[in-house]
Design a protein around this motif. Structure first.
Motif, PDB file in Angstrom:
ATOM      1  N   LEU A   1      28.449  38.027  50.066  1.00 32.46           N
ATOM      2  CA  LEU A   1      27.823  39.010  50.961  1.00 32.46           C
ATOM      3  C   LEU A   1      26.523  38.471  51.549  1.00 32.46           C
ATOM      4  O   LEU A   1      26.290  38.548  52.763  1.00 32.46           O
ATOM      5  CB  LEU A   1      27.543  40.308  50.201  1.00 32.46           C
ATOM      6  N   GLY A   2      25.663  37.933  50.688  1.00 29.19           N
ATOM      7  CA  GLY A   2      24.398  37.380  51.162  1.00 29.19           C
ATOM      8  C   GLY A   2      24.609  36.217  52.107  1.00 29.19           C
ATOM      9  O   GLY A   2      23.900  36.080  53.118  1.00 29.19           O
ATOM     10  N   SER A   3      25.585  35.378  51.806  1.00 33.25           N
ATOM     11  CA  SER A   3      25.885  34.229  52.671  1.00 33.25           C
ATOM     12  C   SER A   3      26.373  34.693  54.035  1.00 33.25           C
ATOM     13  O   SER A   3      25.992  34.132  55.070  1.00 33.25           O
ATOM     14  CB  SER A   3      26.939  33.342  52.006  1.00 33.25           C
TER      15      SER A   3
ATOM     16  N   PHE B   1      35.325  41.351  46.224  1.00 30.17           N
ATOM     17  CA  PHE B   1      34.941  40.716  44.962  1.00 30.17           C
ATOM     18  C   PHE B   1      33.945  41.588  44.194  1.00 30.17           C
ATOM     19  O   PHE B   1      34.049  41.742  42.971  1.00 30.17           O
ATOM     20  CB  PHE B   1      34.306  39.343  45.223  1.00 30.17           C
ATOM     21  N   ALA B   2      32.959  42.118  44.912  1.00 32.35           N
ATOM     22  CA  ALA B   2      31.877  42.851  44.248  1.00 32.35           C
ATOM     23  C   ALA B   2      32.314  44.220  43.747  1.00 32.35           C
ATOM     24  O   ALA B   2      31.842  44.688  42.709  1.00 32.35           O
ATOM     25  CB  ALA B   2      30.695  43.011  45.207  1.00 32.35           C
ATOM     26  N   ALA B   3      33.225  44.849  44.481  1.00 36.83           N
ATOM     27  CA  ALA B   3      33.663  46.187  44.096  1.00 36.83           C
ATOM     28  C   ALA B   3      34.538  46.118  42.853  1.00 36.83           C
ATOM     29  O   ALA B   3      35.492  45.345  42.816  1.00 36.83           O
ATOM     30  CB  ALA B   3      34.430  46.835  45.246  1.00 36.83           C
ATOM     31  N   PRO B   4      34.229  46.895  41.829  1.00 35.69           N
ATOM     32  CA  PRO B   4      35.072  46.879  40.627  1.00 35.69           C
ATOM     33  C   PRO B   4      36.418  47.541  40.888  1.00 35.69           C
ATOM     34  O   PRO B   4      36.610  48.213  41.903  1.00 35.69           O
ATOM     35  CB  PRO B   4      34.242  47.675  39.617  1.00 35.69           C
TER      36      PRO B   4
ATOM     37  N   VAL C   1      38.206  32.282  51.144  1.00 33.15           N
ATOM     38  CA  VAL C   1      38.446  30.840  51.059  1.00 33.15           C
ATOM     39  C   VAL C   1      38.504  30.162  52.424  1.00 33.15           C
ATOM     40  O   VAL C   1      37.879  29.098  52.629  1.00 33.15           O
ATOM     41  CB  VAL C   1      39.723  30.553  50.240  1.00 33.15           C
ATOM     42  N   PRO C   2      39.211  30.726  53.417  1.00 28.23           N
ATOM     43  CA  PRO C   2      39.224  30.063  54.732  1.00 28.23           C
ATOM     44  C   PRO C   2      37.827  29.905  55.339  1.00 28.23           C
ATOM     45  O   PRO C   2      37.535  28.897  55.985  1.00 28.23           O
ATOM     46  CB  PRO C   2      40.101  30.988  55.586  1.00 28.23           C
ATOM     47  N   VAL C   3      36.961  30.888  55.112  1.00 27.31           N
ATOM     48  CA  VAL C   3      35.614  30.817  55.672  1.00 27.31           C
ATOM     49  C   VAL C   3      34.804  29.735  54.952  1.00 27.31           C
ATOM     50  O   VAL C   3      34.029  29.000  55.579  1.00 27.31           O
ATOM     51  CB  VAL C   3      34.902  32.185  55.555  1.00 27.31           C
TER      52      VAL C   3
ATOM     53  N   GLY D   1      32.183  38.048  59.412  1.00 30.58           N
ATOM     54  CA  GLY D   1      32.733  39.373  59.120  1.00 30.58           C
ATOM     55  C   GLY D   1      33.810  39.317  58.053  1.00 30.58           C
ATOM     56  O   GLY D   1      33.870  40.165  57.153  1.00 30.58           O
ATOM     57  N   LEU D   2      34.655  38.285  58.137  1.00 30.73           N
ATOM     58  CA  LEU D   2      35.721  38.098  57.148  1.00 30.73           C
ATOM     59  C   LEU D   2      35.124  37.820  55.767  1.00 30.73           C
ATOM     60  O   LEU D   2      35.586  38.357  54.753  1.00 30.73           O
ATOM     61  CB  LEU D   2      36.610  36.928  57.580  1.00 30.73           C
ATOM     62  N   LEU D   3      34.070  37.001  55.725  1.00 33.28           N
ATOM     63  CA  LEU D   3      33.413  36.683  54.461  1.00 33.28           C
ATOM     64  C   LEU D   3      32.727  37.917  53.880  1.00 33.28           C
ATOM     65  O   LEU D   3      32.709  38.114  52.659  1.00 33.28           O
ATOM     66  CB  LEU D   3      32.389  35.564  54.681  1.00 33.28           C
ATOM     67  N   LEU D   4      32.166  38.731  54.749  1.00 32.02           N
ATOM     68  CA  LEU D   4      31.510  39.971  54.308  1.00 32.02           C
ATOM     69  C   LEU D   4      32.512  40.900  53.627  1.00 32.02           C
ATOM     70  O   LEU D   4      32.256  41.427  52.534  1.00 32.02           O
ATOM     71  CB  LEU D   4      30.870  40.668  55.509  1.00 32.02           C
ATOM     72  N   VAL D   5      33.669  41.084  54.260  1.00 28.65           N
ATOM     73  CA  VAL D   5      34.697  41.947  53.674  1.00 28.65           C
ATOM     74  C   VAL D   5      35.220  41.351  52.374  1.00 28.65           C
ATOM     75  O   VAL D   5      35.427  42.053  51.379  1.00 28.65           O
ATOM     76  CB  VAL D   5      35.848  42.170  54.681  1.00 28.65           C
TER      77      VAL D   5
END
Length: 667
Positions: A591-593, A625-628, A649-651, A616-620
């Motif tokens: 998310l930070g990245s 990942f972060a959401a349990p 992974v693609p990003v 945007g793809l990396l954010l989602v």
């Protein structure tokens, strides 16, 4: 060496923390200052006597009610000496402020003197005429003290709610309640143990006061300067080091002080100029300091004063509150650290040269005892579970060692100034807590707390997620106009029961409202923390607020995550907690990245339409990942992780490819 990044020295009494105080309170002198010091010392001794059961007053039993009335009288009197009636504080105390101070001492003294009789005869429901009239006067004094110390917004909220029981029967369904006449409501507010002298003041008298004293002593003896120098020595030379220093220094001091604004003004006086000097834009420096100071209130082991009030509300040991808050706090600061590192890498911002930084050895040599005292505090709280006594022992040890140290040793005048500094913090807090207690009392008197729960659930249509959204919005709105502790107390009475009844974990719910009450400090249109930092950075306040929103963006997501899956606050099997924490850290890293356009270890994502889509793809992917698990119905934690990996992974490969291209171009 530049003055802007030089090691801090001296005590913190000369730093920016005084700026706020001088703007809002009188700089007392002469008789007024000596009375202030005398009353503060008396309150501290009274607390020590009560909490350690020393029995200073032979033959006199100090009931809890009497003890709280005496504390209130001492600090309420000081409120009228410290805070002016209106406008800029004058140099001297006006005659009417002396009168109000005397009245505050007198009425509280009356109720302290009659505390045992009041308890025996049930004065909270049927007081004699004298007590009834004096309670009216006490209520008026509390309202005025709340206005002076807390501001107009808190005053209006408290005023309306304190009188709410008198017109509760004519309010619409969801907020209707049992009405009572004015002549009965006010004595109930003052005499009962459910209103002004209920949970907020009990938490203050039994727990909070010791930590306020410890925090003031730590600041006054040079603790703030030590921890800032330690952060400079440890991370100052890393890329973006000046901003990373702000994370550590502001986070630690914020945990002790519990005040976002004073923390910004204190640590920001050093960190903001250092960030600007090393290449960070002024708006970014202000946003970083605001986020770091805001997170300090959410960070164990002390968490300001709110954690102790929370422990009183929940009837749980403070240790459990601190342990539960550890993982969300870690995620928040990790997200802030990742964004700062990514920004520094993307803009090629170097750290502070090592020769301009304090030596770790010299810093530890001069201030090792701060760590020792802090270790004692944690040991007493965490292992011996002596939350009440711990800060007093730690303060005593700190002052003893401080007098041995030549650098920060102070004389008799310095000791009196320390007491004066302690009184400043205690006075403001008591004035606000007495007012906020009236809100708690109003809900107790009308029975609204019970009926409002069902009404809120009905309005949410039975949807837990909608109820959480309503709760987040409500917490955010009230957080704009209240202090952290005041906001939490209000929401714990009004909102928390509805969320708990909806089936959510009680401890997670209380942390949820605390987090969303803090959001307003970095979110425009108010963003008090960001605006205070913007003033110091000499930049546009709105721009600093927007930057703070982006840097602190994790705070918007984490509360939803841990309230829907309490494993993120340590409520679950050890294996589950470890797995959820590991994926959450990875998600926060992504998310930070994505927010900064740079992935540490892989490279920059770049700019343009395709890179923006990749971000945007990396954010989602980071959110998955972060959401349990179970946040999205039908998707387990494994499913969420697999989806996050597929999106991310693609990003990451794209960023790696960009890095290789850049290296090849340079080669």
């Amino acid at each position: 060496m530049s003055e802007q990044v030089s090691p801090s020295s001296g005590t913190d009494k000369d730093n920016g923390g005084e700026v706020e105080e001088k703007q809002r309170t009188r700089a007392l002198s002469g008789v007024a200052k000596w009375i202030f010091i005398l009353f503060t010392a008396a309150a501290v001794l009274l607390s020590v006597n009560q909490l350690f059961n020393l029995q200073f007053f032979a033959g006199v039993v100090i009931l809890e009610g009497r003890y709280l009335f005496l504390l209130a009288g001492l600090f309420l009197s000081l409120t009228f000496l410290s805070f002016p009636l209106r406008g800029e504080p004058g140099a001297s105390v006006a005659w009417y402020d002396w009168v109000l101070a005397a009245l505050a001492a007198g009425v509280s003294g009356y109720f302290a003197y009659t505390a045992d009789l009041s308890l025996e005869e049930g004065w909270e429901y049927a007081p004699p005429d004298t007590a009834r009239w004096i309670s009216f006067l006490f209520w008026a004094l509390i309202m005025e003290a709340t206005r002076r110390a807390g501001g107009l917004v808190i005053f209006l909220i408290v005023f309306v709610f304190s009188l709410y029981p008198t017109f509760a029967d004519v309010m619409p369904g969801p907020i209707s309640g049992f009405a009572q006449p004015f002549v009965d409501v006010i004595p109930y507010h003052i005499i009962s143990s459910e209103s002004s002298f209920g949970i907020p003041m009990r938490a203050f008298g039994n727990l909070v006061i010791g930590f306020i004293i410890f925090g003031a002593a730590l600041q006054y003896t040079g603790g703030g300067a030590f921890f800032n120098n330690l952060a400079l020595a440890l991370v100052g030379n890393l890329r973006g080091g000046a901003a990373k220093v702000a994370i550590f220094a502001s986070g630690f001091m914020g945990s002790l002080s519990g005040s976002v604004i004073s923390n910004v003004l204190t640590t920001g006086a050093i960190s903001i100029p250092a960030m600007k000097k090393t290449g960070f834009p002024a708006r970014y420096a202000a946003g970083t300091e605001a986020c770091a100071s805001t997170g300090g209130v959410l960070m164990p082991p002390v968490m300001g004063t709110t954690a102790f009030v929370m422990a009183s509300f929940l009837g749980r040991p403070y240790l459990e509150i601190a342990a539960a808050a550890a993982i969300p706090s870690l995620l928040y600061y990790f997200g802030l650290f990742i964004q700062i590192d990514a920004y520094a890498a993307r803009h090629n911002l170097k750290g502070i040269p090592r020769e301009q930084l304090p030596s770790i050895w010299e810093t530890m040599k001069e201030g090792w005892y701060y760590l020792f005292v802090f270790a004692l505090l944690i040991f007493l709280m965490m292992f011996l579970r002596q939350e009440t006594w711990a800060p007093f022992y730690a303060t005593a040890l700190l002052l003893i060692i401080n007098q041995i140290s030549k650098k920060h040793r102070f004389d008799v005048k310095g000791f009196f100034n320390l007491i004066y500094s302690i009184g400043r913090g205690l006075t403001e807090l008591v004035a606000v807590l007495l007012g906020i207690g009236l809100i708690v009392g109003a809900f107790s008197a009308t029975g609204l707390a019970g009926t409002l729960v069902n009404d809120l659930i009905f309005l949410a249509g039975g949807s837990v997620f909608m109820l959480l959204v309503m709760g987040a919005i409500t917490s955010f709105i009230f957080g704009m106009g209240m202090t952290v502790t005041a906001c939490y107390i209000f929401l714990a009475v009004v909102l928390a029961p509805a969320l708990v009844k909806a089936g959510l974990n009680e401890l997670a719910v209380h942390l949820f409202i605390l987090y969303w009450g803090m959001v307003s400090y970095i979110t425009p249109p108010v963003a008090l923390g960001a605006f205070a930092a913007a003033t110091m950075a000499r930049t546009n306040a709105l721009a600093a607020g927007v930057e703070a929103m982006r840097l602190g963006s994790i705070i918007y997501f984490v509360p939803f995550f841990f309230v829907l899956n309490p494993a993120l606050i340590g409520e679950g099997d050890t294996a589950e907690v470890i797995v959820v924490l590991a994926t959450a850290l990875l998600g926060v890293y992504l998310l930070g990245s994505a927010l900064q356009g740079y992935v540490a270890g892989f490279g920059t994502i770049g700019s343009g339409m395709l890179p923006m889509a990749a971000r945007g793809l990396l954010l989602v992917g980071g959110l998955f990942f972060a959401a349990p698990g179970d946040v999205i119905p039908g998707l387990s934690h494994l499913h969420m992780t697999l989806i996050g990996g597929t999106l991310s992974v693609p990003v990451l490969l794209f960023a790696r490819m960009n890095r290789r291209r850049a290296e090849a171009a340079i080669g």
